[in-house]
Design a protein around this motif. Structure first.
Motif, short mmCIF file in Angstrom:
data_model
loop_
_atom_site.label_atom_id
_atom_site.label_comp_id
_atom_site.label_asym_id
_atom_site.label_seq_id
_atom_site.Cartn_x
_atom_site.Cartn_y
_atom_site.Cartn_z
N ILE A 91 0.85 -1.18 0.00
CA ILE A 91 0.00 0.00 0.00
C ILE A 91 0.89 1.23 0.00
N ASP A 92 0.82 2.01 -1.07
CA ASP A 92 1.66 3.20 -1.16
C ASP A 92 1.01 4.36 -0.42
N ILE A 93 1.68 4.85 0.61
CA ILE A 93 1.11 5.89 1.46
C ILE A 93 1.66 7.28 1.17
N HIS A 94 2.47 7.39 0.12
CA HIS A 94 3.02 8.71 -0.24
C HIS A 94 3.20 8.77 -1.75
N ASN A 95 2.39 9.58 -2.39
CA ASN A 95 2.45 9.75 -3.84
C ASN A 95 1.66 10.97 -4.26
N HIS A 96 1.84 11.33 -5.52
CA HIS A 96 1.22 12.54 -6.04
C HIS A 96 0.48 12.22 -7.35
N CYS B 182 7.98 11.61 16.35
CA CYS B 182 7.90 11.47 14.90
C CYS B 182 8.11 10.03 14.47
N LEU B 183 7.24 9.55 13.59
CA LEU B 183 7.48 8.32 12.87
C LEU B 183 8.16 8.69 11.55
N PHE B 184 8.87 7.74 10.95
CA PHE B 184 9.63 8.01 9.73
C PHE B 184 9.11 7.18 8.56
N GLN B 185 8.90 7.87 7.42
CA GLN B 185 8.52 7.20 6.17
C GLN B 185 9.64 7.37 5.16
N LEU C 141 17.64 2.36 8.35
CA LEU C 141 17.08 1.00 8.36
C LEU C 141 17.85 0.10 9.33
N GLU C 142 19.17 0.20 9.29
CA GLU C 142 19.99 -0.63 10.18
C GLU C 142 19.72 -0.30 11.65
N ALA C 143 19.43 0.96 11.93
CA ALA C 143 19.15 1.40 13.30
C ALA C 143 17.69 1.15 13.69
N GLU C 144 16.92 0.56 12.79
CA GLU C 144 15.51 0.25 13.01
C GLU C 144 14.71 1.50 13.35
N MET C 145 15.03 2.59 12.67
CA MET C 145 14.32 3.85 12.88
C MET C 145 13.20 4.08 11.87
N VAL C 146 13.20 3.31 10.81
CA VAL C 146 12.21 3.53 9.74
C VAL C 146 10.93 2.78 10.07
N ASP C 147 9.82 3.50 10.03
CA ASP C 147 8.53 2.90 10.36
C ASP C 147 7.77 2.42 9.13
N PHE C 148 7.81 3.24 8.05
CA PHE C 148 7.01 2.95 6.87
C PHE C 148 7.78 3.26 5.60
N LEU C 149 7.28 2.69 4.49
CA LEU C 149 7.87 2.92 3.17
C LEU C 149 6.83 3.54 2.26
N GLY C 150 7.26 4.46 1.40
CA GLY C 150 6.39 5.05 0.39
C GLY C 150 7.19 5.26 -0.88
N THR C 151 6.50 5.55 -1.98
CA THR C 151 7.23 5.75 -3.23
C THR C 151 7.51 7.22 -3.52
N ASP C 152 6.66 8.12 -3.04
CA ASP C 152 6.75 9.54 -3.37
C ASP C 152 6.71 9.74 -4.88
N THR C 153 5.89 8.94 -5.53
CA THR C 153 5.78 9.01 -6.99
C THR C 153 5.20 10.34 -7.43
N HIS C 154 5.89 10.98 -8.37
CA HIS C 154 5.39 12.19 -9.03
C HIS C 154 5.19 11.94 -10.52
N ARG D 86 5.15 -3.91 7.56
CA ARG D 86 4.50 -3.05 8.55
C ARG D 86 3.60 -2.03 7.85
N THR D 87 4.07 -1.48 6.74
CA THR D 87 3.26 -0.50 5.99
C THR D 87 1.96 -1.14 5.51
N LYS D 88 2.05 -2.38 5.00
CA LYS D 88 0.86 -3.09 4.55
C LYS D 88 -0.12 -3.33 5.68
N GLU D 89 0.41 -3.72 6.83
CA GLU D 89 -0.45 -4.07 7.96
C GLU D 89 -1.13 -2.84 8.57
N VAL D 90 -0.38 -1.77 8.74
CA VAL D 90 -0.92 -0.59 9.41
C VAL D 90 -1.94 0.14 8.55
N PHE D 91 -1.70 0.19 7.23
CA PHE D 91 -2.54 1.02 6.37
C PHE D 91 -3.49 0.22 5.49
#
Length: 253
Positions: A19-24, A176-179, A201-214, A241-246
């Motif tokens: 599920i892409d949560i960031h796009n235009h 703040c959560l991080f995308q 990612l290695e520090a496990e700080m990233v919560d979600f992924l998006g594409t930011d497609t324009h 996690r992105t799929k499950e939450v959104f």
């Protein structure tokens, strides 16, 4: 450090159901799709990647894209009307927004007039050159109004880059959560952004992924993006996690 000789794996093979949560993709209201036809081309490219659920997030940026909840709803309705006439395209679209954290945003927070990704989760961004001088005030106001900020593409803010991740830790401590942007993984925005993406990612700080497609080329690049097994192991938990939450279905308002 990742070995040059590690086998590369296509990221797209793990995006089915994402599920892409960031796009235009909404037409004609920011620097993304210029019209419904451009939106449809993007949606077809999403479907080819196996991504059939999208939360559109047009910019709300007072000096450039003075969108409102109403203008975003209208753009979504226009696109949905176009989609109804295309039987072979099966992509579900909800809408939210990507808010620049400026004075206008503070007013929207106070009015509780925000389009959230889900419940109280709101996608926010900053200037790439510096944080807003009243960032602490903004984050405090979000918390007092029971909003949860999701900071878009934290890896792209060069003023946060340093040998340590202390500046990022401070933002996490302030709620703040991080995308992360998927294109950062392949150096689309530059090597510094790519390196920072994997450090987060290695520090496990990233919560979600998006594409930011324009543009169409963004999804085309994702379709040929390859990662090492080690890199993929860092990314896949965030994808899941992105799929499950959104997750949403057509009956979700």
């Amino acid at each position: 450090m990742f070995s040059f000789f590690q086998k590369k794996i296509f990221l797209k093979d793990y995006l089915d159901g994402f599920i892409d949560i960031h796009n235009h993709v909404l037409p004609g209201i920011d620097d993304g799709a210029s019209d419904p036809e451009a939106s449809i081309l993007l949606l077809r490219a999403y479907e080819r990647l196996g991504i059939k659920k999208i939360i559109a997030t047009p910019h709300v940026m007072n000096d450039y894209y003075a969108n409102t909840s109403e203008s975003i709803k209208k753009a979504h309705a226009l696109l949905m009307e176009k989609l109804y006439s295309i039987e072979c395209l099966h992509v579900e679209i909800k809408f939210a927004a990507e808010y620049m954290m400026d004075q206008t945003f503070l007013e929207l927070v106070e009015q509780r007039d925000l389009l959230c990704l889900k419940e109280n989760m709101v996608l926010v961004e900053m200037s790439y050159f510096q944080a807003p001088i009243n960032l602490n005030e903004i984050l405090f106001k979000l918390q007092t109004q029971q909003y949860k900020p999701i900071l878009a593409h934290p890896e792209r803010y060069a003023f946060l880059h340093s040998k340590s991740l202390n500046k990022y830790s401070d933002l996490k401590d302030r709620g703040c959560l991080f995308q992360l942007n998927a294109l950062s993984l392949v150096g689309h925005y530059g090597k510094n952004m790519q390196d920072t993406a994997f450090r987060l990612l290695e520090a496990e700080m990233v919560d979600f992924l998006g594409t930011d497609t324009h543009q169409l080329r963004h999804l085309e690049k994702l379709s040929v993006t390859k990662l090492s097994k080690k890199q993929l192991e860092l990314v896949l938990p965030v994808v899941q996690r992105t799929k499950e939450v959104f997750h949403f279905d057509s009956k979700t308002p």
